[in-house]
Design a protein around this motif. Structure first.
Motif, PDB file in Angstrom:
ATOM      1  N   GLY A 195       0.811  -1.207   0.000  1.00  0.00           N
ATOM      2  CA  GLY A 195       0.000   0.000   0.000  1.00  0.00           C
ATOM      3  C   GLY A 195       0.846   1.258   0.000  1.00  0.00           C
ATOM      4  O   GLY A 195       1.903   1.321  -0.635  1.00  0.00           O
ATOM      5  N   PRO A 196       0.417   2.286   0.741  1.00  0.00           N
ATOM      6  CA  PRO A 196       1.152   3.561   0.759  1.00  0.00           C
ATOM      7  C   PRO A 196       2.596   3.424   1.225  1.00  0.00           C
ATOM      8  O   PRO A 196       3.471   4.164   0.779  1.00  0.00           O
ATOM      9  CB  PRO A 196       0.330   4.416   1.729  1.00  0.00           C
ATOM     10  N   ASP A 197       2.862   2.468   2.136  1.00  0.00           N
ATOM     11  CA  ASP A 197       4.230   2.297   2.625  1.00  0.00           C
ATOM     12  C   ASP A 197       5.175   1.844   1.516  1.00  0.00           C
ATOM     13  O   ASP A 197       6.386   2.087   1.586  1.00  0.00           O
ATOM     14  CB  ASP A 197       4.275   1.258   3.746  1.00  0.00           C
ATOM     15  N   ALA A 198       4.634   1.180   0.503  1.00  0.00           N
ATOM     16  CA  ALA A 198       5.474   0.681  -0.590  1.00  0.00           C
ATOM     17  C   ALA A 198       5.662   1.712  -1.692  1.00  0.00           C
ATOM     18  O   ALA A 198       6.580   1.581  -2.516  1.00  0.00           O
ATOM     19  CB  ALA A 198       4.859  -0.596  -1.182  1.00  0.00           C
ATOM     20  N   GLN A 199       4.827   2.722  -1.712  1.00  0.00           N
ATOM     21  CA  GLN A 199       4.883   3.701  -2.794  1.00  0.00           C
ATOM     22  C   GLN A 199       5.980   4.733  -2.555  1.00  0.00           C
ATOM     23  O   GLN A 199       6.281   5.088  -1.419  1.00  0.00           O
ATOM     24  CB  GLN A 199       3.532   4.393  -2.940  1.00  0.00           C
ATOM     25  N   ALA A 200       6.566   5.196  -3.661  1.00  0.00           N
ATOM     26  CA  ALA A 200       7.633   6.195  -3.553  1.00  0.00           C
ATOM     27  C   ALA A 200       7.844   6.836  -4.913  1.00  0.00           C
ATOM     28  O   ALA A 200       7.680   6.182  -5.953  1.00  0.00           O
ATOM     29  CB  ALA A 200       8.929   5.558  -3.077  1.00  0.00           C
ATOM     30  N   ASP A 201       8.203   8.103  -4.909  1.00  0.00           N
ATOM     31  CA  ASP A 201       8.615   8.764  -6.143  1.00  0.00           C
ATOM     32  C   ASP A 201      10.082   8.451  -6.410  1.00  0.00           C
ATOM     33  O   ASP A 201      10.910   8.445  -5.492  1.00  0.00           O
ATOM     34  CB  ASP A 201       8.436  10.280  -6.041  1.00  0.00           C
ATOM     35  N   VAL A 202      10.385   8.183  -7.668  1.00  0.00           N
ATOM     36  CA  VAL A 202      11.760   7.919  -8.092  1.00  0.00           C
ATOM     37  C   VAL A 202      12.197   9.075  -8.978  1.00  0.00           C
ATOM     38  O   VAL A 202      11.583   9.340 -10.013  1.00  0.00           O
ATOM     39  CB  VAL A 202      11.862   6.578  -8.843  1.00  0.00           C
ATOM     40  N   THR A 208      13.080  15.245 -12.665  1.00  0.00           N
ATOM     41  CA  THR A 208      11.652  14.918 -12.688  1.00  0.00           C
ATOM     42  C   THR A 208      11.414  13.577 -12.010  1.00  0.00           C
ATOM     43  O   THR A 208      12.309  12.728 -11.936  1.00  0.00           O
ATOM     44  CB  THR A 208      11.129  14.875 -14.131  1.00  0.00           C
ATOM     45  N   ASP A 209      10.193  13.381 -11.521  1.00  0.00           N
ATOM     46  CA  ASP A 209       9.851  12.179 -10.764  1.00  0.00           C
ATOM     47  C   ASP A 209       8.977  11.227 -11.563  1.00  0.00           C
ATOM     48  O   ASP A 209       8.163  11.646 -12.395  1.00  0.00           O
ATOM     49  CB  ASP A 209       9.110  12.557  -9.478  1.00  0.00           C
ATOM     50  N   LEU A 210       9.147   9.956 -11.263  1.00  0.00           N
ATOM     51  CA  LEU A 210       8.256   8.905 -11.745  1.00  0.00           C
ATOM     52  C   LEU A 210       7.640   8.211 -10.539  1.00  0.00           C
ATOM     53  O   LEU A 210       8.316   8.000  -9.527  1.00  0.00           O
ATOM     54  CB  LEU A 210       9.030   7.868 -12.568  1.00  0.00           C
ATOM     55  N   PRO A 211       6.363   7.836 -10.615  1.00  0.00           N
ATOM     56  CA  PRO A 211       5.793   7.070  -9.511  1.00  0.00           C
ATOM     57  C   PRO A 211       6.395   5.671  -9.475  1.00  0.00           C
ATOM     58  O   PRO A 211       6.452   4.970 -10.483  1.00  0.00           O
ATOM     59  CB  PRO A 211       4.288   7.019  -9.850  1.00  0.00           C
ATOM     60  N   GLY A 212       6.888   5.287  -8.305  1.00  0.00           N
ATOM     61  CA  GLY A 212       7.510   3.980  -8.163  1.00  0.00           C
ATOM     62  C   GLY A 212       7.060   3.314  -6.882  1.00  0.00           C
ATOM     63  O   GLY A 212       6.161   3.786  -6.192  1.00  0.00           O
ATOM     64  N   ARG A 213       7.733   2.231  -6.560  1.00  0.00           N
ATOM     65  CA  ARG A 213       7.372   1.493  -5.359  1.00  0.00           C
ATOM     66  C   ARG A 213       8.547   0.635  -4.908  1.00  0.00           C
ATOM     67  O   ARG A 213       9.438   0.280  -5.693  1.00  0.00           O
ATOM     68  CB  ARG A 213       6.148   0.611  -5.592  1.00  0.00           C
ATOM     69  N   SER A 214       8.540   0.297  -3.639  1.00  0.00           N
ATOM     70  CA  SER A 214       9.509  -0.640  -3.099  1.00  0.00           C
ATOM     71  C   SER A 214       9.258  -2.018  -3.701  1.00  0.00           C
ATOM     72  O   SER A 214       8.111  -2.432  -3.888  1.00  0.00           O
ATOM     73  CB  SER A 214       9.363  -0.718  -1.580  1.00  0.00           C
ATOM     74  N   ILE A 215      10.338  -2.717  -4.029  1.00  0.00           N
ATOM     75  CA  ILE A 215      10.182  -4.057  -4.603  1.00  0.00           C
ATOM     76  C   ILE A 215      10.960  -5.070  -3.767  1.00  0.00           C
ATOM     77  O   ILE A 215      11.852  -4.721  -2.997  1.00  0.00           O
ATOM     78  CB  ILE A 215      10.651  -4.117  -6.073  1.00  0.00           C
ATOM     79  N   ALA A 216      10.573  -6.327  -3.921  1.00  0.00           N
ATOM     80  CA  ALA A 216      11.270  -7.429  -3.253  1.00  0.00           C
ATOM     81  C   ALA A 216      12.433  -7.845  -4.135  1.00  0.00           C
ATOM     82  O   ALA A 216      12.248  -8.473  -5.179  1.00  0.00           O
ATOM     83  CB  ALA A 216      10.309  -8.598  -3.038  1.00  0.00           C
ATOM     84  N   ILE A 217      13.641  -7.493  -3.730  1.00  0.00           N
ATOM     85  CA  ILE A 217      14.816  -7.724  -4.559  1.00  0.00           C
ATOM     86  C   ILE A 217      16.007  -8.059  -3.668  1.00  0.00           C
ATOM     87  O   ILE A 217      16.112  -7.586  -2.530  1.00  0.00           O
ATOM     88  CB  ILE A 217      15.095  -6.485  -5.441  1.00  0.00           C
ATOM     89  N   LEU A 218      16.886  -8.891  -4.171  1.00  0.00           N
ATOM     90  CA  LEU A 218      18.032  -9.355  -3.399  1.00  0.00           C
ATOM     91  C   LEU A 218      18.980  -8.239  -3.000  1.00  0.00           C
ATOM     92  O   LEU A 218      19.742  -8.380  -2.035  1.00  0.00           O
ATOM     93  CB  LEU A 218      18.799 -10.414  -4.191  1.00  0.00           C
ATOM     94  N   ASP A 219      18.963  -7.129  -3.733  1.00  0.00           N
ATOM     95  CA  ASP A 219      19.840  -6.008  -3.392  1.00  0.00           C
ATOM     96  C   ASP A 219      19.609  -5.544  -1.956  1.00  0.00           C
ATOM     97  O   ASP A 219      20.553  -5.111  -1.277  1.00  0.00           O
ATOM     98  CB  ASP A 219      19.594  -4.846  -4.350  1.00  0.00           C
TER      99      ASP A 219
END
Length: 337
Positions: A195-202, A208-219
């Motif tokens: 939800g909102p906790d996963a959302q973030a501007d990149v 300029t910004d793009l709408p993004g989100r936290s992802i599940a990644i090994l990094d």
């Protein structure tokens, strides 16, 4: 390991495979390569362009990959999704190093279990990180001036025209189907966010910004544990890159934000972009080629059997040097110090 034996690149006709093969040929001109794919004519074209390379067809539904029994290899690279793990088993049965780049955080369990069950069989490099671990290594290189890391945030833009071909698109779709939650480390705890906790501007390099989100990644896990950082997040957005917005080819851009302390405990921050004007392909290819080079003992000592990740095997400074040779560079971001 004798160079009469060839590096078997499964998916060697795809973008990641061909890019890695080209770099290995550049770095090690005498290293034999086998370009393996489903289309033998395409594989032959790639092999002919490399020199000291052969072409082969593979069938990932078969345990022997459909390859002749008398062929010998020095390593196996899965530059594609190895859903039955036949490539991994093929490597383990022959005691060969194995590199995987497509499993992702949500799919690595079978690889890890297979590696644990046959712990003495093969060195397995789990490199299903962003750009095969290149971003992790770049971030750790940026962190070298810190005595303590408190927070790491990675913000990546992937141009929708630069997803890595059909295989890359399929990987993105599979990962998004497996989970829509992101994985962060927050106050030392690995936490799933939605939800909102996963959302973030990149933010792109042009501001300029793009709408993004936290992802599940090994990094996230690699950086958190390697840097002993209690707060780590990787945000991801798909959209028009800054390069394409300027009328140029799709560009690669990843922002690396670090917070912590320097010598004497003074608080410091560092914000930089890792960019490449030609997109993610050369960065991913570098990550794969670095792993193969290391596993074969072409740089550094022999790698022991077991499960490995890029940051456990590779020197960040050397990795950044190799990335720069392909045209990647760091540029400052607002807040850099």
């Amino acid at each position: 390991m004798g160079q009469s034996e060839s590096v078997l690149i499964l998916g060697g006709t795809g973008q990641a495979g061909t890019g890695a093969a080209a770099l290995l040929r550049q770095w090690h001109p005498a290293l034999p390569l086998t370009i393996a794919g489903r289309d033998i004519d395409r594989a032959r074209r790639v092999a002919d362009g490399l020199g000291a390379a052969t072409a082969a067809t593979i069938d990932l539904r078969r345990g022997d990959l459909g390859l002749p029994a008398d062929r010998r290899y020095s390593a196996v690279v899965a530059a594609l999704w190895d859903d039955r793990l036949h490539g991994l088993r093929f490597a383990q049965h022959r005691g060969l190093p194995y590199v995987s780049i497509s499993s992702g955080l949500v799919d690595i369990a079978p690889e890890v279990v297979a590696g644990a069950q046959r712990a003495n069989a093969s060195p397995i490099l789990v490199a299903s990180h962003y750009c095969a671990g290149a971003v992790v290594l770049a971030a750790l290189h940026s962190a070298r001036r810190f005595d303590r890391i408190d927070a790491i945030r990675i913000s990546a833009v992937l141009d929708e025209l630069d997803t890595g071909g059909p295989a890359g698109t399929a990987d993105l779709e599979r990962w998004s189907t497996a989970t829509s939650a992101g994985l962060v480390r927050r106050d030392g705890v690995f936490t799933w966010v939605t939800g909102p906790d996963a959302q973030a501007d990149v933010r792109r390099t042009d501001g300029t910004d793009l709408p993004g989100r936290s992802i599940a990644i090994l990094d996230v896990t690699s950086l958190a544990l390697a840097a002993d950082a209690p707060d780590v997040r990787f945000d991801f957005a798909v959209g028009e890159s800054a390069g394409r917005r300027r009328g140029e080819p799709a560009s690669f851009e990843v922002r690396i934000d670090l917070e912590g302390a320097g010598p004497g405990g003074a608080p410091i921050r560092r914000s930089r972009y890792l960019v490449h004007p030609a997109g993610q392909r050369p960065v991913t290819a570098t990550g794969i080629a670095l792993g193969v080079e290391r596993l074969l003992g072409l740089r550094g000592e022999a790698v022991a059997p077991g499960i490995h990740t890029p940051e456990t095997l590779l020197d960040p400074a050397y990795a950044v040097e190799r990335m720069a040779e392909t045209g990647a560079c760091f540029i400052g971001a607002p807040g850099d110090s």
